[in-house]
Write an enzyme that holds these catalytic residues in place. Structure first.
Site, PDB file in Angstrom:
ATOM      1  N   GLU A 166      20.492  64.931  41.236  1.00 49.04           N
ATOM      2  CA  GLU A 166      19.076  65.185  41.582  1.00 49.04           C
ATOM      3  C   GLU A 166      18.240  65.232  40.298  1.00 49.04           C
ATOM      4  OE1 GLU A 166      17.319  65.081  44.159  1.00 49.04           O
ATOM      5  OE2 GLU A 166      16.473  66.983  44.822  1.00 49.04           O
TER       6      GLU A 166
ATOM      7  N   THR B 280       8.016  63.351  43.945  1.00 51.01           N
ATOM      8  CA  THR B 280       8.193  64.688  43.361  1.00 51.01           C
ATOM      9  C   THR B 280       7.644  64.762  41.937  1.00 51.01           C
ATOM     10  OG1 THR B 280      10.137  65.064  44.730  1.00 51.01           O
ATOM     11  CG2 THR B 280       9.929  66.441  42.801  1.00 51.01           C
TER      12      THR B 280
HETATM   13  N1  HSE Z   1      11.181  72.532  44.335  1.00 48.11           N
HETATM   14  C1  HSE Z   1      10.874  71.157  44.142  1.00 48.11           C
HETATM   15  C2  HSE Z   1       9.382  70.990  43.993  1.00 48.11           C
HETATM   16  C3  HSE Z   1      11.367  70.372  45.303  1.00 48.11           C
HETATM   17  O1  HSE Z   1       8.634  71.638  44.715  1.00 48.11           O
HETATM   18  O2  HSE Z   1       8.962  70.218  43.114  1.00 48.11           O
HETATM   19  C4  HSE Z   1      11.067  68.918  45.222  1.00 48.11           C
HETATM   20  O3  HSE Z   1      12.127  68.156  45.631  1.00 48.11           O
END
Ligand code: HSE
Length: 309
Positions: free
Chosen positions: A131, A184
């Site tokens: 990831e 993201t």
């Molecule tokens: N916690 C992460 C974000 C999850 O909010 O950027 C994104 O996959």
């Protein structure tokens, strides 16, 4: 030829209000399917299908399924290779843990093929490494619930420690995905570099009470404990009509409605014993449709994580 092993890797939501990069929750559906069979050596991706497949690298050194798979094979000392087929059920850029499902599914496939040699939290770690490679930052809040199921807490990244809580049975989930892509990395680029102490206090209070509410099964407290004064406000400009969608869900019986992960998915929690998730889903969908955006919805429940089909 060795037999194909078929894994379902579910969608997940992360953050859940105050728990940025810490909290995660597994859905029952939708899910990706990752298939693999042992070959003599090397890692080969023979097909990628499903929504957004064209955006996914076919090079095993750049694909999160195979990066995670290789990490598990290496740590478990495997002496074989794997041929992989990927069927995406969760499109990239959704906020529903698409890359997390790929990483988690690849790691879980490796876990099954190696005879479940590694402790499960190490399998989560392998998925988090993948990831990190594909999203630019190592975060495990999607891969942890995807593998372990339920509600998960990343207690610490260094050293890595993850905790799991079984969510209340009557916690219903409505997931609405408008036809907007938010990657993201872009959603993280709009975040502030510092937070005010006042906001930190708000987040610690809400995060702590959400854990208490999940453990005690208090759905009303779950509703009151999902809150975010830092991340969702910064990201809301990337998601058109977010507030209206959340308000619609609340007006139709949701306990709380909030941005799922890094967006654009809009999540709502509701009490399955007293309310109708379909009505909440329709109300959110209507907001997006009336503003010219298609919107997919799922009325689902908390899931048990990756499983062999
Ligand atoms: N916690 C992460 C974000 C999850 O909010 O950027 C994104 O996959």
């Amino acid at each position: 030829m060795s037999e194909w092993v078929r894994i379902a890797a579910p969608a997940t939501t992360s953050n859940i209000g105050a728990g940025f990069d810490v909290f995660g929750l597994a859905f029952h559906e939708p899910h990706d399917i990752i298939e693999g069979r042992k070959i003599d050596s090397g890692i080969v991706i023979s097909s990628i299908e499903g929504p957004g497949a064209e955006l996914i690298p076919t090079d095993p050194d750049k694909n999160s399924v195979t990066i995670a798979l290789k990490e598990v094979l290496k740590r478990a000392g495997a002496d074989f290779g794997v041929e992989v087929r990927i069927i995406k059920g969760i499109r990239p850029g959704s906020g529903m843990g698409s890359s997390g499902a790929s990483s988690a599914g690849g790691a879980y496939l490796g876990h099954i093929l190696t005879g479940e040699k590694l402790p499960i939290n190490e399998v989560v770690m392998c998925a988090a490494v993948a990831e990190g490679y594909t999203s630019g930052t190592m975060h495990a809040d999607n891969v942890a619930p995807c593998i372990l199921g339920g509600f998960t807490i990343i207690r610490s990244y260094e050293p890595f420690e993850v905790l799991r809580i079984e969510p209340p049975k009557n916690l219903g989930l409505v997931v609405a995905l408008p036809d907007v892509v938010v990657m993201t990395a872009d959603s993280r680029a709009v975040l502030p570099e510092t937070v005010r102490i006042k906001d930190l206090v708000y987040h610690v209070g809400h995060a702590s009470s959400l854990v208490y509410a999940m453990m005690s099964g208090d759905l009303s407290l779950i509703g009151r404990s999902v809150g975010d004064v830092v991340f969702e406000p910064a990201r809301s400009k990337l998601i058109p009509h977010l507030k209206e969608a959340e308000n619609a869900a609340m007006n139709h019986g949701a306990l709380v409605s909030f941005l799922g992960g890094s967006g654009p998915c809009v999540m709502s929690f509701y009490d399955k014993d007293t309310h109708n998730g379909e009505i909440i889903a329709e109300s959110v969908k209507k907001v997006f449709n009336e503003n010219g955006l298609k919107c997919d919805v799922w009325v689902t429940e908390c899931g048990t994580g990756c499983r062999r089909l």
